[in-house]
Write an enzyme that holds these catalytic residues in place. Structure first.
Site, PDB file in Angstrom:
ATOM      1  N   TRP A  64      -6.987   7.074 -13.127  1.00  0.00           N
ATOM      2  CA  TRP A  64      -7.132   5.971 -13.842  1.00  0.00           C
ATOM      3  C   TRP A  64      -8.669   5.378 -13.572  1.00  0.00           C
ATOM      4  O   TRP A  64      -9.125   6.217 -12.132  1.00  0.00           O
ATOM      5  CB  TRP A  64      -6.257   5.141 -12.888  1.00  0.00           C
ATOM      6  CG  TRP A  64      -5.679   4.578 -12.159  1.00  0.00           C
ATOM      7  CD1 TRP A  64      -4.765   5.153 -11.010  1.00  0.00           C
ATOM      8  CD2 TRP A  64      -6.743   3.913 -11.175  1.00  0.00           C
ATOM      9  NE1 TRP A  64      -4.801   4.403  -9.680  1.00  0.00           N
ATOM     10  CE2 TRP A  64      -6.259   3.434  -9.950  1.00  0.00           C
ATOM     11  CE3 TRP A  64      -7.467   2.346 -11.330  1.00  0.00           C
ATOM     12  CZ2 TRP A  64      -7.289   3.453  -8.997  1.00  0.00           C
ATOM     13  CZ3 TRP A  64      -8.447   2.418 -10.153  1.00  0.00           C
ATOM     14  CH2 TRP A  64      -7.853   2.465  -8.736  1.00  0.00           C
ATOM     15  N   GLU A 109     -10.653  -2.083   1.887  1.00  0.00           N
ATOM     16  CA  GLU A 109     -11.305  -0.802   1.214  1.00  0.00           C
ATOM     17  C   GLU A 109     -12.822  -0.561   0.385  1.00  0.00           C
ATOM     18  O   GLU A 109     -13.504   0.219   0.551  1.00  0.00           O
ATOM     19  CB  GLU A 109     -10.334  -1.559  -0.213  1.00  0.00           C
ATOM     20  CG  GLU A 109      -9.374  -1.383  -0.377  1.00  0.00           C
ATOM     21  CD  GLU A 109      -8.388  -0.074  -0.313  1.00  0.00           C
ATOM     22  OE1 GLU A 109      -9.145   1.284  -0.128  1.00  0.00           O
ATOM     23  OE2 GLU A 109      -6.681   0.070  -0.120  1.00  0.00           O
ATOM     24  N   GLU A 147     -10.374   6.967  -2.797  1.00  0.00           N
ATOM     25  CA  GLU A 147     -10.106   5.301  -2.728  1.00  0.00           C
ATOM     26  C   GLU A 147     -10.959   4.463  -2.706  1.00  0.00           C
ATOM     27  O   GLU A 147     -11.303   2.994  -3.240  1.00  0.00           O
ATOM     28  CB  GLU A 147     -11.186   6.046  -1.225  1.00  0.00           C
ATOM     29  CG  GLU A 147      -9.526   6.149   0.004  1.00  0.00           C
ATOM     30  CD  GLU A 147      -8.409   5.125  -0.228  1.00  0.00           C
ATOM     31  OE1 GLU A 147      -8.499   3.948  -0.048  1.00  0.00           O
ATOM     32  OE2 GLU A 147      -7.120   5.494   0.094  1.00  0.00           O
ATOM     33  N   HIS A 150     -10.763   1.570  -5.334  1.00  0.00           N
ATOM     34  CA  HIS A 150      -9.605   0.410  -5.275  1.00  0.00           C
ATOM     35  C   HIS A 150     -10.812  -0.387  -4.868  1.00  0.00           C
ATOM     36  O   HIS A 150     -10.389  -1.824  -5.530  1.00  0.00           O
ATOM     37  CB  HIS A 150      -9.070   0.731  -3.605  1.00  0.00           C
ATOM     38  CG  HIS A 150      -8.223   2.158  -4.134  1.00  0.00           C
ATOM     39  ND1 HIS A 150      -7.472   2.627  -2.792  1.00  0.00           N
ATOM     40  CD2 HIS A 150      -7.761   2.843  -4.912  1.00  0.00           C
ATOM     41  CE1 HIS A 150      -6.592   3.667  -3.537  1.00  0.00           C
ATOM     42  NE2 HIS A 150      -7.134   3.748  -4.664  1.00  0.00           N
ATOM     43  N   GLU A 200      -2.603   5.269   5.783  1.00  0.00           N
ATOM     44  CA  GLU A 200      -2.425   5.446   4.448  1.00  0.00           C
ATOM     45  C   GLU A 200      -0.740   4.279   3.895  1.00  0.00           C
ATOM     46  O   GLU A 200      -0.282   3.476   2.867  1.00  0.00           O
ATOM     47  CB  GLU A 200      -2.274   6.340   4.163  1.00  0.00           C
ATOM     48  CG  GLU A 200      -3.744   6.967   3.714  1.00  0.00           C
ATOM     49  CD  GLU A 200      -4.574   6.132   2.819  1.00  0.00           C
ATOM     50  OE1 GLU A 200      -3.973   6.552   1.802  1.00  0.00           O
ATOM     51  OE2 GLU A 200      -6.021   6.391   3.006  1.00  0.00           O
ATOM     52  N   THR A 203      -1.846   0.186   3.638  1.00  0.00           N
ATOM     53  CA  THR A 203      -2.048  -0.157   2.546  1.00  0.00           C
ATOM     54  C   THR A 203      -0.986   0.290   1.609  1.00  0.00           C
ATOM     55  O   THR A 203      -0.644  -0.418   0.738  1.00  0.00           O
ATOM     56  CB  THR A 203      -2.820   0.513   2.780  1.00  0.00           C
ATOM     57  OG1 THR A 203      -2.521   1.666   2.644  1.00  0.00           O
ATOM     58  CG2 THR A 203      -4.623   0.121   3.154  1.00  0.00           C
ATOM     59  N   ASP A 232      -1.293   4.784  -5.351  1.00  0.00           N
ATOM     60  CA  ASP A 232      -2.436   5.996  -4.528  1.00  0.00           C
ATOM     61  C   ASP A 232      -1.908   5.975  -3.086  1.00  0.00           C
ATOM     62  O   ASP A 232      -2.762   7.013  -2.626  1.00  0.00           O
ATOM     63  CB  ASP A 232      -4.236   5.446  -5.296  1.00  0.00           C
ATOM     64  CG  ASP A 232      -4.853   5.502  -6.457  1.00  0.00           C
ATOM     65  OD1 ASP A 232      -4.406   6.624  -7.335  1.00  0.00           O
ATOM     66  OD2 ASP A 232      -6.093   5.849  -6.152  1.00  0.00           O
ATOM     67  N   GLU A 233      -1.745   5.300  -2.885  1.00  0.00           N
ATOM     68  CA  GLU A 233      -1.894   4.813  -0.875  1.00  0.00           C
ATOM     69  C   GLU A 233      -0.925   5.849  -0.824  1.00  0.00           C
ATOM     70  O   GLU A 233      -0.472   6.206   0.182  1.00  0.00           O
ATOM     71  CB  GLU A 233      -1.725   3.634  -0.801  1.00  0.00           C
ATOM     72  CG  GLU A 233      -2.729   2.830  -1.083  1.00  0.00           C
ATOM     73  CD  GLU A 233      -4.342   3.126  -0.302  1.00  0.00           C
ATOM     74  OE1 GLU A 233      -4.672   3.521   0.056  1.00  0.00           O
ATOM     75  OE2 GLU A 233      -4.768   1.893  -0.212  1.00  0.00           O
ATOM     76  N   HIS A 236      -1.309   9.478  -0.871  1.00  0.00           N
ATOM     77  CA  HIS A 236      -2.015   9.919   0.198  1.00  0.00           C
ATOM     78  C   HIS A 236      -1.573   9.674   1.646  1.00  0.00           C
ATOM     79  O   HIS A 236      -1.948  10.637   2.334  1.00  0.00           O
ATOM     80  CB  HIS A 236      -3.086   8.358   0.979  1.00  0.00           C
ATOM     81  CG  HIS A 236      -4.531   8.743  -0.754  1.00  0.00           C
ATOM     82  ND1 HIS A 236      -5.285   7.344  -1.047  1.00  0.00           N
ATOM     83  CD2 HIS A 236      -5.142   9.029  -1.553  1.00  0.00           C
ATOM     84  CE1 HIS A 236      -5.835   7.299  -1.775  1.00  0.00           C
ATOM     85  NE2 HIS A 236      -5.943   9.320  -2.141  1.00  0.00           N
TER      86      HIS A 236
HETATM   87 FE   LIG Z   1      -6.412   4.756   1.409  1.00  0.00          FE
HETATM   88 FE   LIG Z   2      -7.372   2.508  -0.703  1.00  0.00          FE
END
Ligand SMILES: [Fe+2]
Ligand SMILES: [Fe+2]
Length: 366
Positions: A64, A109, A147, A150, A200, A203, A232-233, A236
Site C-alpha cells: 500500500w 515514525e 517504514e 508510516h 516492532e 508499535t 506492517d509492524e 517486521h
Molecule cells: Fe516498525
Molecule cells: Fe512504523
C-alpha cells in the site's frame, strides 16, 4: 477547537535552533561491545537471511502507499474537497488525549532517518556502501523504505484533520532527529535485534490500539490507517524475532546475555529524546497519556516480554555457559516481578494537568 491551516508560530532562530534536550536524558554510552570475531557469526548467516528474512519484505508493487488511504488529490477539486471535509468531520469527534497519543506515534515514525543510521551502526550487519548487496543491508534498507510510509501517512492524515498544531509537530520532529536516539544497544547486533523485536511488537500493539479507539470514535478510515500500519509492524516483528531465534540457535549464550542486558536496562521507546522546544519532559508526558488511554501501557510492556519468552522458548534453551544460565534465570523470572510491581502501582491517580503544544496548548490530565 482551532482549525489551523497555516503555521501560526513565527520562525525565530531561538525557537527553531537545534537545541538538544537536557543531557540528563542521555545515559553514559558504551559502544562496540561485541568482540570483533563475532562478526563471523553474522557473515555466516547471510545465506539464511536471504532465505528466511528477506521473503518477509513485501514487493513494492504489492505494498500500500499513503495515497491509497488518503483523499485522492488527483480527483477534481470539488470531489477532493468533499473527501477532506468528510475526514475533518470524522476527526472533529476525536478527543485531545487520543490526538496526543496519535501525534506521539507519528513523530516516532517520522524520526526514521535516525533509526536507519542506528541500525547501520550495528557491527557486522551495517550497510557499508549505502547500496550494499549484503542480505543484512538489503533487509535494513527495505525495512526503512516500508517504514517511511508510516510517518508520511499519519502526518498527512493529521495535517488534513486541522486538529493539531502542525508547526509544533514539525518542530518536534526536527528536534528529535537532531537529538538522535540512545537505546543502549552498544552497536551490538545481538542487542540491536533484541531491541527491534521488542520495539516492532510494541508499535504493532500501539498502532492496533490506536486503530481500535479510532473505530470506537467512529473514524473508520483512521482505524484502517492504523490497522494497515500495525500489519506492517507485525511483519517486521516477525523478521526480527526470527533473527533472534536463529542467534539463540547458533550462539545461545551471547544471545541470552543480550536479551538479559536489554531487559535490565528496559526497552526505551526510540523517540525518548523528543522535544518541542518548550517541554523538557515531553516524552514522559506523551507516555503518560498513552498509558491513561490504553494505547501503550506498562501491561503491554510485560505482555510483550512474556510473548517473547514464549516465542523464543527461553526457558528451554540449553547449552548455556554459567553467564548464559544467569541471564536465562533473570529474563525468565522478570515478567512476574514486573507484574507484581505494576499491580502495586496500579490505581494511582494523577492530578497533574499538562498543556501540549501539539494540540494548541490545550490541557490534559496525565
Ligand atoms: Fe516498525
Ligand atoms: Fe512504523
Amino acid at each position: 477547537m482551532t482549525m489551523a491551516t497555516i503555521c501560526t508560530h513565527a520562525w525565530s532562530p531561538l525557537q527553531c535552533s537545534l537545541k538538544a534536550p537536557s543531557k540528563t536524558f542521555i545515559k553514559p554510552q558504551k559502544t562496540h561491545s561485541m568482540s570483533p570475531e563475532k562478526k563471523e557469526v553474522f557473515k555466516s548467516l547471510e545465506k539464511w537471511v536471504s532465505q528466511s528474512v528477506l521473503p518477509l519484505v513485501k514487493p513494492v508493487e504489492e505494498c500500500w502507499q499513503p495515497h491509497n488511504l488518503l483523499p485522492d488529490s488527483s480527483l477534481p477539486s470539488d470531489e477532493f474537497i468533499h473527501l477532506v471535509k468528510a475526514l475533518r468531520d470524522r476527526t472533529a469527534e476525536l478527543p485531545d488525549d487520543y490526538l496526543v497519543a496519535l501525534v506521539g506515534s507519528m513523530i516516532t515514525e517520522e524520526a526514521l532517518p535516525t533509526y536507519q543510521t542506528w541500525i547501520n551502526k550495528l557491527d557486522g550487519v551495517g550497510d557499508e556502501s549505502g547500496s550494499s548487496l549484503s542480505p543484512w543491508a538489503i533487509w535494513s534498507r527495505s525495512w526503512t523504505a516500508e517504514e517511511n510510509r508510516h510517518g508520511d501517512l499519519l502526518k498527512t492524515y493529521l495535517y488534513l484533520s486541522g486538529r493539531v498544531d502542525m508547526c509544533m509537530i514539525e518542530k518536534t520532529i526536527q528536534y528529535l532527529i537532531g537529538a538522535g536516539v540512545d537505546v543502549g544497544t552498544e552497536n551490538n547486533p545481538y542487542m540491536g535485534f533484541v531491541y527491534t523485536s521488542f520495539q516492532e511488537r510494541a508499535t504493532f500493539v500501539s498502532h492496533g490500539n490506536l486503530g481500535k479507539l479510532a473505530k470506537e470514535r467512529g473514524d473508520l478510515s483512521l482505524a484502517r490507517v492504523c490497522g494497515t500500519i500495525a500489519a506492517d509492524e507485525k511483519r517486521h516483528e516477525n523478521a526480527y524475532v526470527r533473527i533472534v531465534e536463529k542467534l539463540l540457535e547458533v550462539d545461545p549464550t551471547e544471545a541470552m546475555v543480550a536479551i538479559a542486558k536489554m531487559m535490565r536496562r528496559k526497552i526505551t521507546m526510540p523517540a525518548h529524546l523528543m522535544h518541542d522546544g518548550q517541554d523538557p519532559h515531553l516524552f514522559d508526558h506523551f507516555s503518560a497519556v498513552a498509558q491513561r488511554i490504553g494505547t501503550y501501557t506498562t501491561n503491554d510492556y510485560i505482555d510483550i516480554l512474556e510473548f517473547l519468552i514464549r516465542r523464543w522458548r527461553l526457558e528451554k534453551i540449553e547449552g548455556l555457559t554459567k553467564e548464559g544460565q544467569h541471564a536465562q534465570e533473570f529474563v525468565c523470572g522478570l515478567a512476574p516481578r514486573l507484574r507484581k510491581l505494576e499491580e502495586r502501582l496500579d490505581g494511582r491517580t494523577s492530578k497533574i494537568i499538562h498543556k501540549f503544544s501539539w494540540i494548541f496548548n490545550n490541557e490534559l490530565s496525565l
